[in-house]
Design an enzyme around this catalytic site. Structure first.
Site, PDB file in Angstrom:
ATOM      1  N   CYS A  49      36.605  40.983 -33.010  1.00 43.76           N
ATOM      2  CA  CYS A  49      37.238  41.876 -33.981  1.00 43.76           C
ATOM      3  C   CYS A  49      36.908  41.482 -35.420  1.00 43.76           C
ATOM      4  CB  CYS A  49      38.753  41.844 -33.766  1.00 43.76           C
ATOM      5  SG  CYS A  49      39.689  42.715 -35.035  1.00 43.76           S
ATOM      6  N   TYR A 192      33.458  52.693 -37.719  1.00 38.42           N
ATOM      7  CA  TYR A 192      34.349  53.183 -36.665  1.00 38.42           C
ATOM      8  C   TYR A 192      34.470  54.711 -36.718  1.00 38.42           C
ATOM      9  CZ  TYR A 192      35.827  48.466 -35.419  1.00 38.42           C
ATOM     10  OH  TYR A 192      35.843  47.168 -34.980  1.00 38.42           O
TER      11      TYR A 192
END
Length: 325
Positions: A49, A192
């Site tokens: 992440c 994203y």
């Protein structure tokens, strides 16, 4: 309420990230609810992440990794509960199951979801990392990486090994904030928006903004070593965690393939420069990064096949120090 990033969709098919929930602060004030104390706090992360990785980078750069312990989850999402179908961050059963990941020896949790439910029995949001955990009060202090790194930068200076390192110096704060706003929307979150878009129009819009922002960064970095001049700052760490994943993941998995990172000579050298800052390379676990993205998003990569390349060596000379001279 979205339970993972894959659920955060607008009616137009665009990805819309929801805000973090736990927003308390650790303070150098000994009388505060969460005072800065060595050994009291624990950081739960995923090496995969980018948001969690920037917190880990701060631990290393500030020399806080002895004062604040940390645990990394497994890279590929798994079932977080037998009673429903939610997929999310899970811990290995033992420290030898997945290299780089560790069982939760602190709370005995099987998943990050369990930590959230320990902290709040009626929690209904996303079960994200990073999680900054208070061992004494057995609760989540904060799960917003932008705020956690600010705490690490200043509030622990009395126990940090590198207290003189200031990644958010007063005279550059306005500039850092402006850059952060731009890079977050167009690059950090922009990849994203490209990858999770479910319709062509929001993808087209996101990818256009992404490459406009990267072109702007390339121009800035053709004239100076870092985003704010010749001083390493928060803005650089926040951008770095996206750049280091770009060619290995985002170019393929999120369809950000108009131009590769290594086709930008200044951005590429800059990424190597930050990778070589003492401690930062240890926060980049490329096997975890690739396993997570290619293995945890079946709507994008249904068979979970992980590409072999490009296996970039970021430890080669970057020559960025020439700008400082």
């Amino acid at each position: 309420m979205a339970r993972s990033a894959l659920d955060e969709m607008s009616a137009t098919g665009a990805f819309v990230r929801t805000p973090s929930t736990f927003r308390d602060s650790i303070s150098k004030d000994p009388d505060s609810r969460f005072p800065a104390e060595a050994g009291r706090y624990h950081l739960y992360v995923s090496y995969a992440c980018p948001w969690a990785s920037r917190c880990l980078a701060y631990l290393k750069i500030k020399g806080l990794d002895k004062a604040i312990s940390f645990t990394s989850v497994k890279p590929i999402w798994g079932r977080t509960k037998d009673s429903d179908e939610h997929m999310g961050w899970v811990f290995p059963a033992s420290d030898t199951e997945e290299p780089g990941a560790e069982a939760d020896s602190l709370n005995g949790a099987k998943s990050v979801r369990e930590l959230y439910e320990l902290a709040s029995s009626n929690y209904s949001g996303k079960f994200t990392v990073p999680v900054l955990w208070d061992k004494k009060l057995k609760t989540i202090v904060n799960n917003e990486s932008a705020e956690i790194i600010r705490m690490f930068n200043t509030e622990f200076n009395d126990i940090a090994e590198n207290p003189g390192v200031d990644l958010y110096p007063p005279h550059l704060q306005a500039q850092i904030n402006e850059i952060n706003d731009s890079t977050y929307d167009s690059i950090n979150n922009g990849v994203y928006k490209c990858g999770f878009a479910k319709k062509q129009e929001p993808y087209d819009e996101a990818v256009t903004k992404l490459y406009e922002a990267l072109d702007k960064c390339e121009e800035i970095l053709s004239k100076q070593r870092y985003l704010c001049g010749n001083t390493l700052t928060e803005a650089d760490i926040r951008l770095f965690v996206t750049l280091i994943r770009f060619d290995e993941v985002y170019a393929v998995h999120f369809k950000c393939n108009k131009k590769l990172l290594r086709e930008y000579p200044n951005i590429f050298g800059y990424t190597k420069d930050i990778f070589q800052v003492p401690g930062v390379s240890s926060t980049v676990h490329m096997e975890h990064i690739k396993k997570h993205y290619y293995g945890s998003h079946p709507s994008i990569n249904p068979f979970g096949i992980i590409p072999h390349g490009p296996n970039i060596d970021y430890s080669t000379p970057h020559h960025r120090h020439n700008f400082s001279n």
